[in-house]
Scaffold this motif. Structure first.
Motif, PDB file in Angstrom:
ATOM      1  N   PRO A   1       0.827  -1.211   0.000  1.00 13.29           N
ATOM      2  CA  PRO A   1       0.000   0.000   0.000  1.00 13.29           C
ATOM      3  C   PRO A   1       0.858   1.257   0.000  1.00 13.29           C
ATOM      4  CG  PRO A   1      -0.579  -1.474   1.817  1.00 13.29           C
ATOM      5  CD  PRO A   1       0.616  -2.031   1.157  1.00 13.29           C
ATOM      6  N   SER A   2       0.386   2.242  -0.730  1.00 16.93           N
ATOM      7  CA  SER A   2       1.114   3.499  -0.819  1.00 16.93           C
ATOM      8  C   SER A   2       0.131   4.646  -0.603  1.00 16.93           C
ATOM      9  CB  SER A   2       1.763   3.613  -2.198  1.00 16.93           C
ATOM     10  OG  SER A   2       2.254   4.914  -2.385  1.00 16.93           O
ATOM     11  N   PRO A   3       0.506   5.649   0.182  1.00 17.19           N
ATOM     12  CA  PRO A   3      -0.418   6.768   0.412  1.00 17.19           C
ATOM     13  C   PRO A   3      -0.533   7.700  -0.798  1.00 17.19           C
ATOM     14  CG  PRO A   3       1.625   7.120   1.603  1.00 17.19           C
ATOM     15  CD  PRO A   3       1.699   5.757   0.979  1.00 17.19           C
ATOM     16  N   THR A   4       0.389   7.615  -1.748  1.00 16.81           N
ATOM     17  CA  THR A   4       0.364   8.540  -2.878  1.00 16.81           C
ATOM     18  C   THR A   4      -0.441   8.012  -4.061  1.00 16.81           C
ATOM     19  OG1 THR A   4       2.445   7.619  -3.672  1.00 16.81           O
ATOM     20  CG2 THR A   4       2.572   9.567  -2.275  1.00 16.81           C
ATOM     21  N   ALA A   5      -0.224   6.771  -4.454  1.00 16.06           N
ATOM     22  CA  ALA A   5      -0.923   6.210  -5.609  1.00 16.06           C
ATOM     23  C   ALA A   5      -0.914   4.691  -5.510  1.00 16.06           C
ATOM     24  CB  ALA A   5      -0.238   6.638  -6.906  1.00 16.06           C
ATOM     25  N   PRO A   6      -1.928   4.054  -6.080  1.00 14.55           N
ATOM     26  CA  PRO A   6      -1.921   2.583  -6.053  1.00 14.55           C
ATOM     27  C   PRO A   6      -0.843   2.040  -6.980  1.00 14.55           C
ATOM     28  CG  PRO A   6      -3.797   3.401  -7.302  1.00 14.55           C
ATOM     29  CD  PRO A   6      -3.117   4.595  -6.706  1.00 14.55           C
ATOM     30  N   PRO A   7      -0.394   0.824  -6.756  1.00 13.27           N
ATOM     31  CA  PRO A   7       0.611   0.222  -7.633  1.00 13.27           C
ATOM     32  C   PRO A   7       0.061   0.049  -9.042  1.00 13.27           C
ATOM     33  CG  PRO A   7       0.269  -1.107  -5.653  1.00 13.27           C
ATOM     34  CD  PRO A   7      -0.737  -0.025  -5.636  1.00 13.27           C
TER      35      PRO A   7
END
Length: 136
Positions: A7-13
């Motif tokens: 998981p990333s707070p900026t953008a999905p993989p």
């Protein structure tokens, strides 16, 4: 093959944003089912299950009992209320089906309860004579 997704707070993989995937034949994409589609064993099992589903649908649509096909049997507004009433009707149809089956089963060595016949009493064919014919 598993793709690690962090998981990333900026953008999905990128794997979560793509619209399609390609599964190569060597990964067994066409054989992942226990019964291969269209084969004789698949047809035998599929059509048996399909017949049982259609049979219970016809049983529940009986106009003398639940009449699921007619929305007039559920005179209430709203999808949620309609769904709840439909669930009750299906429950009643299942209960009726099980009761009918239980009446045909012998319990504790007793004979199964017989349902009354729906046919009217008829005379034997030997007692019928056409009009105007007199027997000696």
């Amino acid at each position: 093959m598993n793709t690690p997704v962090t998981p990333s707070p900026t953008a999905p993989p990128a794997v979560c944003e793509q619209r399609s995937i390609t599964v190569p034949p060597e990964a067994g994409a066409n054989l992942w089912q226990p019964l291969q589609y269209g084969r004789e064993t698949w047809q035998r099992i599929y059509f048996r299950l399909r017949n049982s589903v259609e049979g219970i649908n016809g049983f529940a649509k009986d106009p003398l009992h639940e009449d699921l096909e007619s929305s007039g049997t559920r005179r209430i507004r709203g999808i949620a209320a309609q769904t709840i009433l439909l669930a009750f009707q299906l429950g009643h149809a299942n209960r009726r089906k099980l009761a009918t089956w239980a009446d045909t089963v012998a319990i504790d060595g007793d004979r199964p309860r017989r349902r009354p016949t729906r046919r009217r009493e008829t005379k034997p064919l030997g007692t019928w004579t056409p009009k105007g014919y007199v027997t000696p």
